[in-house]
Design an enzyme around this catalytic site. Structure first.
Site, PDB file in Angstrom:
ATOM      1  CG  ASP A 240      46.362  50.072  51.816  1.00  9.60           C
ATOM      2  OD1 ASP A 240      45.976  50.071  50.637  1.00  9.60           O
ATOM      3  OD2 ASP A 240      47.431  50.577  52.197  1.00  9.60           O
TER       4      ASP A 240
HETATM    5  N1  LIG Z   1      52.863  45.371  51.996  1.00 10.37           N
HETATM    6  C1  LIG Z   1      52.361  46.603  51.948  1.00 10.37           C
HETATM    7  N2  LIG Z   1      52.844  47.470  51.028  1.00 10.37           N
HETATM    8  C2  LIG Z   1      52.313  48.728  50.964  1.00 10.37           C
HETATM    9  C3  LIG Z   1      51.258  49.106  51.812  1.00 10.37           C
HETATM   10  C4  LIG Z   1      50.800  48.163  52.788  1.00 10.37           C
HETATM   11  O1  LIG Z   1      49.897  48.461  53.613  1.00 10.37           O
HETATM   12  N3  LIG Z   1      51.372  46.930  52.813  1.00 10.37           N
HETATM   13  N4  LIG Z   1      50.669  50.370  51.643  1.00 10.37           N
HETATM   14  C5  LIG Z   1      50.871  50.900  50.302  1.00 10.37           C
HETATM   15  C6  LIG Z   1      50.349  52.248  49.909  1.00 10.37           C
HETATM   16  N5  LIG Z   1      49.249  52.090  49.003  1.00 10.37           N
HETATM   17  C7  LIG Z   1      48.132  52.729  49.416  1.00 10.37           C
HETATM   18  O2  LIG Z   1      48.201  53.530  50.368  1.00 10.37           O
HETATM   19  C8  LIG Z   1      49.319  51.373  47.783  1.00 10.37           C
HETATM   20  C9  LIG Z   1      50.367  51.615  46.914  1.00 10.37           C
HETATM   21  C10 LIG Z   1      50.460  50.906  45.717  1.00 10.37           C
HETATM   22  C11 LIG Z   1      49.510  49.973  45.363  1.00 10.37           C
HETATM   23  C12 LIG Z   1      49.664  49.231  44.081  1.00 10.37           C
HETATM   24  O3  LIG Z   1      48.801  48.505  43.661  1.00 10.37           O
HETATM   25  N6  LIG Z   1      50.826  49.430  43.454  1.00 10.37           N
HETATM   26  C13 LIG Z   1      51.168  48.710  42.176  1.00 10.37           C
HETATM   27  C14 LIG Z   1      52.105  49.538  41.318  1.00 10.37           C
HETATM   28  C15 LIG Z   1      51.505  50.907  41.036  1.00 10.37           C
HETATM   29  C16 LIG Z   1      52.513  51.779  40.248  1.00 10.37           C
HETATM   30  O4  LIG Z   1      53.557  51.237  39.819  1.00 10.37           O
HETATM   31  O5  LIG Z   1      52.230  52.981  40.117  1.00 10.37           O
HETATM   32  C17 LIG Z   1      51.944  47.449  42.563  1.00 10.37           C
HETATM   33  O6  LIG Z   1      52.721  47.503  43.558  1.00 10.37           O
HETATM   34  O7  LIG Z   1      51.805  46.485  41.805  1.00 10.37           O
HETATM   35  C18 LIG Z   1      48.461  49.726  46.234  1.00 10.37           C
HETATM   36  C19 LIG Z   1      48.366  50.434  47.452  1.00 10.37           C
HETATM   37  C20 LIG Z   1      52.364  50.932  50.027  1.00 10.37           C
HETATM   38  N7  LIG Z   1      52.818  49.614  50.045  1.00 10.37           N
END
Ligand SMILES: Nc1nc2c(c(=O)[nH]1)N[C@@H](CN(C=O)c1ccc(C(=O)N[C@@H](CCC(=O)O)C(=O)O)cc1)CN2
EC number: 3.5.1.10
Length: 296
Positions: A240
């Site tokens: 983000d």
């Molecule tokens: N490398 C990036 N990946 C993603 C970004 C980014 O800017 N750089 N934006 C996110 C979207 N997002 C917020 O808008 C976001 C989505 C997911 C997570 C998160 O912590 N996800 C967990 C799993 C959650 C689940 O399984 O429900 C994880 O991946 O461990 C934080 C922010 C999209 N991706």
């Protein structure tokens, strides 16, 4: 000179978009418009910006005329070399092939599909990818192929690495030019972010840089904010923190619950994402380091 494949002998009478960036100096606008005049181009829109922080000059020109793409490129090549330009030449009416990624929240996916179907988004959506099944029926309603790519943490089956390889295969198979994360709730790997640099857009449901990461509305409610918002940004390895394309805010009060914030926020998330996708597809967004120049 970057531009998608298209007939190079066709006239440019349907409209072309020229984008460029280069070290700022005098004479750029004169050289560019003079070259376009050589091929009898009629300029319908022209914007430029000189970035004082980076010393970079940006320009976006819309034009049409009798010349072919090859003829336009041939008069621009000497200008590109003289000023050391990064230069793009695009068909103004061509729709950007866009892969949309989602999880369980379908509000912004619906906004994208509705606007694409209505013709207010210059994109095609050949395929939707999700790590869950909840939105398969929405894809079917709009007649868009839906590919389920589950992601199981710390697993050898449906691992994040395997999921991302399947995504890369789909990007190649469908000749995808833009990936949109429409509330896709998985963090993309650094390698995938690099491979999609400048062509992956995420909608984050907060007024960045506040409340990065997961559950921003819960963070906002805990902080007692009086404004919530949505931010559309390019995806980078730094979660983000990618270059911001568009933002919008909503006023909230002490009396509203976290769910109230979620509901109010949804009203602006879709609109913010659609404006960002539209401007990207119209080649109105240029990267200026970690920021963007938006000629809207
Ligand atoms: N490398 C990036 N990946 C993603 C970004 C980014 O800017 N750089 N934006 C996110 C979207 N997002 C917020 O808008 C976001 C989505 C997911 C997570 C998160 O912590 N996800 C967990 C799993 C959650 C689940 O399984 O429900 C994880 O991946 O461990 C934080 C922010 C999209 N991706």
């Amino acid at each position: 000179m970057s531009s998608p494949s298209s007939p190079t002998t066709a006239a440019t009478d349907q409209g072309m978009v020229l984008t460029l960036s280069c070290p700022n100096q005098k004479g750029i606008v004169h050289a560019v418009t003079g070259a376009l005049l050589e091929v009898e181009a009629d300029i319908t829109e022209s914007q430029q910006f000189d970035s004082p922080d980076t010393g970079t000059f940006f320009m976006r020109v819309e034009f049409h005329g009798p010349a072919t793409r090859d003829q336009v490129q041939s008069v621009l090549d000497p200008v590109r070399e003289r000023f050391g330009m990064e230069l793009g030449l695009w068909e103004a009416t061509r729709r950007t092939r866009t892969l949309v990624m989602c999880s369980k929240d379908g509000r912004t996916l619906n906004d994208l599909l509705f606007q694409q179907r209505a013709g207010t988004l210059p994109i095609e959506i050949p395929v939707i990818v999700s790590n869950h099944l909840e939105l398969q029926s929405m894809a079917s309603f709009y007649g868009v192929p839906f590919v389920h790519i589950p992601v199981v943490k710390d697993s050898t089956i449906n691992s994040k690495e395997q999921a991302e390889q399947r995504l890369i295969d789909l990007v190649r198979q469908y000749e995808i030019e833009l990936v949109v994360l429409a509330r896709y709730m998985q963090v993309l790997s650094d390698d995938l972010c690099r491979s999609l640099e400048g062509r992956a857009i995420n909608i984050h449901h907060s007024f960045l840089p506040s409340f990065k990461g997961a559950r921003p509305y819960h963070q906002a409610h805990d902080r007692g904010v009086k404004l919530i918002g949505a931010t559309a940004h390019y995806v980078t390895a730094d979660l983000d923190e990618g270059p911001i394309i568009e933002q919008e805010v909503q006023r909230v009060t002490h009396a509203q619950t976290t769910q109230d914030l979620v509901n109010r926020g949804r009203e602006v998330e879709g609109a913010t994402l659609c404006r960002a996708v539209r401007w990207h597809a119209q080649h109105r967004v240029l990267l200026d380091g970690h920021r963007t120049v938006v000629f809207n």
